[in-house]
Design an enzyme around this catalytic site. Structure first.
Site, short mmCIF file in Angstrom:
data_model
loop_
_atom_site.label_atom_id
_atom_site.label_comp_id
_atom_site.label_asym_id
_atom_site.label_seq_id
_atom_site.Cartn_x
_atom_site.Cartn_y
_atom_site.Cartn_z
N ARG A 96 -13.71 11.59 -5.38
CA ARG A 96 -12.84 11.67 -5.63
C ARG A 96 -12.74 11.88 -7.04
O ARG A 96 -11.87 11.72 -7.54
CB ARG A 96 -12.20 10.53 -5.12
CG ARG A 96 -11.90 9.02 -5.38
CD ARG A 96 -12.01 8.19 -5.11
NE ARG A 96 -10.32 8.30 -4.74
CZ ARG A 96 -9.75 7.23 -4.18
NH1 ARG A 96 -9.85 6.58 -3.94
NH2 ARG A 96 -7.43 7.30 -3.39
N ARG B 41 -8.08 -1.70 -6.32
CA ARG B 41 -9.35 -0.98 -7.12
C ARG B 41 -10.11 -1.59 -7.62
O ARG B 41 -9.43 -0.12 -9.01
CB ARG B 41 -9.40 -0.02 -6.71
CG ARG B 41 -8.63 0.94 -4.61
CD ARG B 41 -9.71 0.41 -4.37
NE ARG B 41 -9.42 1.18 -2.68
CZ ARG B 41 -7.59 1.19 -2.28
NH1 ARG B 41 -7.73 -0.38 -2.51
NH2 ARG B 41 -7.92 1.15 -1.31
N GLY C 15 -3.45 -12.87 5.15
CA GLY C 15 -4.44 -12.48 6.64
C GLY C 15 -4.21 -12.18 7.74
O GLY C 15 -3.23 -11.78 7.87
N GLY D 111 -0.39 -13.61 9.22
CA GLY D 111 0.42 -13.16 9.27
C GLY D 111 1.50 -13.59 8.13
O GLY D 111 0.56 -12.62 7.09
N ASP E 30 -1.53 -1.07 5.21
CA ASP E 30 -0.72 0.62 4.97
C ASP E 30 -0.06 0.62 5.89
O ASP E 30 1.00 0.55 5.97
CB ASP E 30 -1.63 1.42 4.63
CG ASP E 30 -2.46 1.58 3.55
OD1 ASP E 30 -2.48 1.52 2.97
OD2 ASP E 30 -3.56 1.87 4.21
#
Length: 323
Positions: free
Chosen positions: A106, A168, A228, A231, A263
């Site tokens: 990318r 990132r 995580g 929940g 997401d």
């Protein structure tokens, strides 16, 4: 106009999903990828309208992405095409532990060259939620500036802004710069959705409640923290300025591939916000979509329809969770 808008870098996703290594494989299934793309698919499958803002190359990858989005019912009116750079892609190697290796192609992509003036041609009428993530913000200075302008414009038109930091670190010059830029963007948004470890890194605080207070004090209306696999928790303030919290457990599933879980979670939260669901139902839906996503090898193919989601919630055992 659509109910939801997002901006990001959609990519062609080549998957080595056999026992062979990607170097040995001769055929690679082709799917779509990209954090914001996954969110858009999740929102659409739950019955809401969504549009995508980005720049793609004038190449077969760009054509494939536009065709896929169109067939999925995602509005592509705000996608630019450019002959000066290629559309990004990625190679995902599925590993036995459910945490795949992803190799990106990318650098210098068409999406990374998106400039703030793309916002000038957008019709914001009817828009209810703008969703942004830290991935697109990290690609280049111009993409960060583009997100800032888009957030400002969406808020001027009365839209709610949700933000998943989705860090990132390798895309930033330093961790310090990533933290400062992320918090600057968070202060412009209404709903901030970090994982607990992400919130700890960005706020410098350890306890989930302290992380939430850091952002509530900043002016964020709701802080949704992913805890995580166990929940999630939602924090806000009442009319007296007192912190209000809701904690909801996730679901018991067999993990195949962890990519796209956050997401999926975001798409569940966004559609719950559109439907004005109470905090416990919002977290239940977000947890469910994230849990369903990890049972699929694809980044977005496993995201559920409304009917599949309702059946999963009704029939899947819950975990235990606490702060």
């Amino acid at each position: 106009m659509t109910e939801v808008m997002t901006i990001g870098e959609p990519m062609v996703n080549l998957i080595a999903d056999s026992d062979q290594t990607y170097m040995e494989a001769r055929t690679l299934p082709t799917q779509m990828a990209g954090a914001e793309f996954n969110v858009a698919i999740g929102v659409r499958r739950q019955g809401h309208t969504v549009s995508y803002v980005t720049t793609l190359g004038n190449d077969w990858q760009g054509d494939m992405i536009v065709d896929y989005m169109t067939n999925a019912g995602i509005d592509t009116a705000n996608i630019r095409r450019s002959g000066e750079a290629a559309t990004g892609s990625q190679l995902k190697v599925v590993l036995p532990d459910g945490d795949p290796k992803v190799i990106y192609f990318r650098k210098g992509s068409a999406a990374s060259r998106t400039t703030p003036d793309i916002v000038d041609g957008i019709d914001f009428s009817g828009l209810k939620i703008l969703h942004v993530s830290g991935v697109f913000a990290a690609l280049a200075a111009n993409t960060y500036e583009t997100i800032e302008r888009l957030v400002d414009a969406a808020r001027e038109h009365g839209a709610l802004v949700t933000f998943d930091p989705n860090p990132r670190p390798t895309l930033w010059p330093s961790e310090e710069e990533m933290i400062a830029a992320t918090n600057k963007l968070a202060a412009k948004c209404d709903v901030f959705m970090p994982g607990l470890s992400e919130g700890q890194m960005f706020s410098g605080r350890e306890d989930a409640r302290d992380v939430a207070d850091f952002y509530l004090d900043m002016g964020v209306k709701q802080v949704i923290i992913k805890l995580g696999a166990s929940g999630s928790a939602l924090f806000s303030r009442n009319e007296n300025g007192e912190r209000v919290e809701t904690v909801v457990p996730s679901f018991v599933v067999d993990v195949v591939d962890t990519v796209g879980a956050g997401d999926g979670f975001a798409s569940g939260a966004i559609t719950a916000l559109l439907e004005d669901l109470p905090a416990d139902r919002l977290l239940e839906r977000a947890n469910a979509v994230g849990a369903i996503q990890v049972t699929s090898v694809s980044d977005s193919e496993g995201l559920p329809t409304r009917e599949q989601l309702e059946s999963f919630i009704a029939n899947t055992p819950r975990k235990e969770v606490s702060l």
